[in-house]
Design a protein around this motif. Structure first.
Motif, PDB file in Angstrom:
ATOM      1  N   ASP A 105       0.832  -1.207   0.000  1.00 30.84           N
ATOM      2  CA  ASP A 105       0.000   0.000   0.000  1.00 30.84           C
ATOM      3  C   ASP A 105       0.869   1.261   0.000  1.00 30.84           C
ATOM      4  OD1 ASP A 105      -2.410   1.459   0.098  1.00 30.84           O
ATOM      5  OD2 ASP A 105      -2.217   1.653   2.267  1.00 30.84           O
ATOM      6  N   ARG A 106       2.077   1.165   0.503  1.00 30.81           N
ATOM      7  CA  ARG A 106       2.952   2.329   0.580  1.00 30.81           C
ATOM      8  C   ARG A 106       3.623   2.641  -0.765  1.00 30.81           C
ATOM      9  NH1 ARG A 106       0.513   4.600   4.111  1.00 30.81           N
ATOM     10  NH2 ARG A 106       1.889   6.266   3.503  1.00 30.81           N
ATOM     11  N   THR A 107       3.456   1.769  -1.744  1.00 27.04           N
ATOM     12  CA  THR A 107       4.036   2.006  -3.062  1.00 27.04           C
ATOM     13  C   THR A 107       3.527   3.321  -3.640  1.00 27.04           C
ATOM     14  OG1 THR A 107       4.231  -0.353  -3.458  1.00 27.04           O
ATOM     15  CG2 THR A 107       4.279   1.058  -5.391  1.00 27.04           C
ATOM     16  N   LEU A 108       2.230   3.556  -3.515  1.00 26.26           N
ATOM     17  CA  LEU A 108       1.644   4.803  -4.019  1.00 26.26           C
ATOM     18  C   LEU A 108       2.266   6.000  -3.317  1.00 26.26           C
ATOM     19  CD1 LEU A 108      -0.414   6.317  -5.776  1.00 26.26           C
ATOM     20  CD2 LEU A 108      -2.056   6.009  -3.926  1.00 26.26           C
ATOM     21  N   SER A 109       2.429   5.928  -2.013  1.00 29.32           N
ATOM     22  CA  SER A 109       3.029   7.032  -1.259  1.00 29.32           C
ATOM     23  C   SER A 109       4.446   7.325  -1.739  1.00 29.32           C
ATOM     24  CB  SER A 109       3.059   6.701   0.234  1.00 29.32           C
ATOM     25  OG  SER A 109       1.760   6.496   0.720  1.00 29.32           O
ATOM     26  N   SER A 110       5.201   6.287  -2.027  1.00 29.87           N
ATOM     27  CA  SER A 110       6.571   6.468  -2.512  1.00 29.87           C
ATOM     28  C   SER A 110       6.596   7.173  -3.857  1.00 29.87           C
ATOM     29  CB  SER A 110       7.278   5.120  -2.641  1.00 29.87           C
ATOM     30  OG  SER A 110       7.401   4.513  -1.390  1.00 29.87           O
ATOM     31  N   HIS A 111       5.700   6.763  -4.755  1.00 30.33           N
ATOM     32  CA  HIS A 111       5.652   7.398  -6.080  1.00 30.33           C
ATOM     33  C   HIS A 111       5.180   8.849  -5.985  1.00 30.33           C
ATOM     34  CE1 HIS A 111       6.778   4.082  -8.685  1.00 30.33           C
ATOM     35  NE2 HIS A 111       6.059   3.284  -7.904  1.00 30.33           N
ATOM     36  N   ILE A 112       4.223   9.127  -5.113  1.00 22.80           N
ATOM     37  CA  ILE A 112       3.772  10.512  -4.910  1.00 22.80           C
ATOM     38  C   ILE A 112       4.925  11.356  -4.359  1.00 22.80           C
ATOM     39  CG2 ILE A 112       2.254  11.990  -3.513  1.00 22.80           C
ATOM     40  CD1 ILE A 112       0.660  10.766  -5.719  1.00 22.80           C
ATOM     41  N   ARG A 113       5.670  10.814  -3.394  1.00 23.02           N
ATOM     42  CA  ARG A 113       6.805  11.537  -2.822  1.00 23.02           C
ATOM     43  C   ARG A 113       7.849  11.841  -3.903  1.00 23.02           C
ATOM     44  NH1 ARG A 113       8.350   7.988   0.699  1.00 23.02           N
ATOM     45  NH2 ARG A 113       9.969   7.117  -0.632  1.00 23.02           N
ATOM     46  N   ASN A 114       8.172  10.852  -4.746  1.00 21.58           N
ATOM     47  CA  ASN A 114       9.142  11.066  -5.822  1.00 21.58           C
ATOM     48  C   ASN A 114       8.641  12.093  -6.831  1.00 21.58           C
ATOM     49  OD1 ASN A 114      10.761   9.126  -4.647  1.00 21.58           O
ATOM     50  ND2 ASN A 114      10.070   7.494  -5.998  1.00 21.58           N
ATOM     51  N   LEU A 115       7.353  12.023  -7.149  1.00 22.56           N
ATOM     52  CA  LEU A 115       6.761  12.986  -8.080  1.00 22.56           C
ATOM     53  C   LEU A 115       6.844  14.395  -7.515  1.00 22.56           C
ATOM     54  CD1 LEU A 115       5.128  13.692 -10.620  1.00 22.56           C
ATOM     55  CD2 LEU A 115       3.057  13.051  -9.359  1.00 22.56           C
ATOM     56  N   ARG A 116       6.503  14.551  -6.253  1.00 22.29           N
ATOM     57  CA  ARG A 116       6.567  15.881  -5.620  1.00 22.29           C
ATOM     58  C   ARG A 116       7.991  16.426  -5.634  1.00 22.29           C
ATOM     59  NH1 ARG A 116       2.493  14.548  -0.642  1.00 22.29           N
ATOM     60  NH2 ARG A 116       0.617  15.453  -1.570  1.00 22.29           N
ATOM     61  N   SER A 117       8.969  15.581  -5.395  1.00 23.18           N
ATOM     62  CA  SER A 117      10.355  16.076  -5.380  1.00 23.18           C
ATOM     63  C   SER A 117      10.782  16.553  -6.766  1.00 23.18           C
ATOM     64  CB  SER A 117      11.317  15.009  -4.851  1.00 23.18           C
ATOM     65  OG  SER A 117      11.472  13.964  -5.779  1.00 23.18           O
ATOM     66  N   LYS A 118      10.290  15.917  -7.818  1.00 26.94           N
ATOM     67  CA  LYS A 118      10.639  16.344  -9.174  1.00 26.94           C
ATOM     68  C   LYS A 118       9.883  17.592  -9.603  1.00 26.94           C
ATOM     69  CE  LYS A 118      12.087  11.816 -10.774  1.00 26.94           C
ATOM     70  NZ  LYS A 118      11.838  10.730 -11.731  1.00 26.94           N
TER      71      LYS A 118
END
Length: 125
Positions: free
Chosen positions: A90-103
């Motif tokens: 379930d945390r996979t989505l959170s990781s991708h959102i975090r990476n997207l926000r950093s970019k």
């Protein structure tokens, strides 16, 4: 369709089924908050400057931009990006959102976390 079929006949039938549809239309670009996504070329610009995103980050951002102002639950996003049979954490989505926000740098503020609900793309004043 009866088989075997020659390539010219197949091409003619495909053209007839598709009609005179254009491959590109007005819905080929999504934008909001200084972010522009060009869907056919899968390019992203931030205030005119190119930004490199992974396939998943691009799909997440496109999904959020298509649904501006609408809260998308974690389950909805997971289903739209990875499909119904997603077996990941379930945390996979959170990781991708975090990476997207950093970019997205300063444009990351447009991706809003709605506690106990999901995420939404919001146009900020």
């Amino acid at each position: 369709m009866i088989k075997p079929c020659s390539p010219p006949i197949l091409q003619a039938r495909a053209k007839r089924l598709l009609g005179n549809r254009q491959i590109l239309d007005a819905g080929d670009t999504l934008s909001g908050g200084g972010i522009t996504l060009h869907l056919p070329s899968r390019t992203v610009t931030l205030d005119g400057k190119p930004c490199s995103l992974t396939h998943t980050e691009f799909e997440l951002l496109a999904c959020l931009l298509r649904n501006k102002g609408i809260i998308l639950t974690r389950d909805q996003l997971i289903t739209k990006i990875w499909g119904y049979d997603f077996d990941g954490d379930d945390r996979t989505l959170s990781s991708h959102i975090r990476n997207l926000r950093s970019k997205l740098e300063e444009h990351a503020a447009h991706i809003v976390t709605v506690i106990r609900s999901g995420y939404k793309f919001e146009e900020l004043p």
